[in-house]
Design a protein around this motif. Sequence first.
Motif, PDB file in Angstrom:
ATOM      1  N   ILE A  73       4.913  -9.517  -1.034  1.00 15.72           N
ATOM      2  CA  ILE A  73       3.686 -10.186  -0.604  1.00 15.72           C
ATOM      3  C   ILE A  73       2.447  -9.318  -0.788  1.00 15.72           C
ATOM      4  N   ALA A  74       2.643  -8.014  -0.999  1.00 15.48           N
ATOM      5  CA  ALA A  74       1.491  -7.132  -1.213  1.00 15.48           C
ATOM      6  C   ALA A  74       1.966  -5.802  -1.772  1.00 15.48           C
ATOM      7  N   GLU A  75       1.067  -5.099  -2.433  1.00 16.07           N
ATOM      8  CA  GLU A  75       1.308  -3.746  -2.921  1.00 16.07           C
ATOM      9  C   GLU A  75       0.083  -2.895  -2.615  1.00 16.07           C
ATOM     10  N   VAL A  76       0.309  -1.654  -2.203  1.00 16.88           N
ATOM     11  CA  VAL A  76      -0.815  -0.735  -1.999  1.00 16.88           C
ATOM     12  C   VAL A  76      -0.494   0.582  -2.691  1.00 16.88           C
ATOM     13  N   GLY A  77      -1.467   1.098  -3.418  1.00 20.62           N
ATOM     14  CA  GLY A  77      -1.287   2.334  -4.152  1.00 20.62           C
ATOM     15  C   GLY A  77      -1.953   3.510  -3.477  1.00 20.62           C
ATOM     16  N   ALA A  78      -2.062   4.611  -4.215  1.00 22.11           N
ATOM     17  CA  ALA A  78      -2.631   5.846  -3.675  1.00 22.11           C
ATOM     18  C   ALA A  78      -4.043   5.613  -3.163  1.00 22.11           C
ATOM     19  N   GLY A  79      -4.314   6.122  -1.946  1.00 24.64           N
ATOM     20  CA  GLY A  79      -5.613   5.969  -1.318  1.00 24.64           C
ATOM     21  C   GLY A  79      -5.737   4.739  -0.448  1.00 24.64           C
ATOM     22  N   ALA A  80      -4.754   3.827  -0.510  1.00 29.39           N
ATOM     23  CA  ALA A  80      -4.789   2.618   0.300  1.00 29.39           C
ATOM     24  C   ALA A  80      -3.794   2.735   1.451  1.00 29.39           C
ATOM     25  N   PHE A  81      -3.677   1.690   2.252  1.00 26.33           N
ATOM     26  CA  PHE A  81      -2.879   1.792   3.466  1.00 26.33           C
ATOM     27  C   PHE A  81      -2.331   0.423   3.847  1.00 26.33           C
ATOM     28  N   VAL A  82      -1.332   0.445   4.735  1.00 26.66           N
ATOM     29  CA  VAL A  82      -0.766  -0.767   5.330  1.00 26.66           C
ATOM     30  C   VAL A  82      -0.616  -0.527   6.829  1.00 26.66           C
TER      31      VAL A  82
END
Length: 240
Positions: A73-82
């Motif tokens: 449902i989502a992807e987060v890469g370097a520098g992002a957050f969940v």
Amino acid sequence: MERLPPSLGRLAFFEGADIAALARAEAESRTMEVAAGGTVLDFDCPSTEVRVVLRGGPLRVLMRTSGGREKIIAEVGAGAFVGELAAFAGPAAPPSAGIRAFHRALIAVVPGEVFVDLILASPPLAQRLITVLAERLRMQNRRLLEYAALPTRQRLCAELLRLARPRPPEAGGGLAVFPPPPRPELAARIGARREAVSRDLAELARAGRLQVGPRAIVLLDEAALRAEVEAAMEAARRLA
């Protein structure tokens, strides 16, 4: 677990943070290193911690259907957050999402209340967070509409268009998805069965819309793919 090195401030999202609040966040957080395919947070595990990708990734947020299939449902890469919603509103009730690392990742685990204090003390971060949440909401709304209204083939076209990147001129130019995701991954992205994805990829290739190879899925006719998605969307709107 190791103590978190003072590295949050080097990420673009945290630029302009309140110095004291940022120092507290770095002091009270910890790091975890996760191998490719490793679980960051299991399904239905309550948590209010925010997980910030310091290096590597991406992290994939997954939901599991009653039949056991997983949907990305989502992807987060370097520098992002969940985890920011749980930090502000409390953990989600089951069934809740799981988080898995696609590639090896170094993650900062920030206590929820510390993250909230950092945001509230730092107006630039608060503005940035609102923008992040708005973009995520728009994307989720688009995906929900596609899932509810579009057949598998058009959902697949829409996802390939989102994943596609420009190819270097020496590789032939144009748009391509590289490396090509495995069929089960594409199925998990659009809430479909692997067999249906394989069939639709083959049909799109026969129609000259794309070329499926071991190194890339090349979008041979981007305009036709977009037109197919929009035509299906318009047909769904007329039926609504």
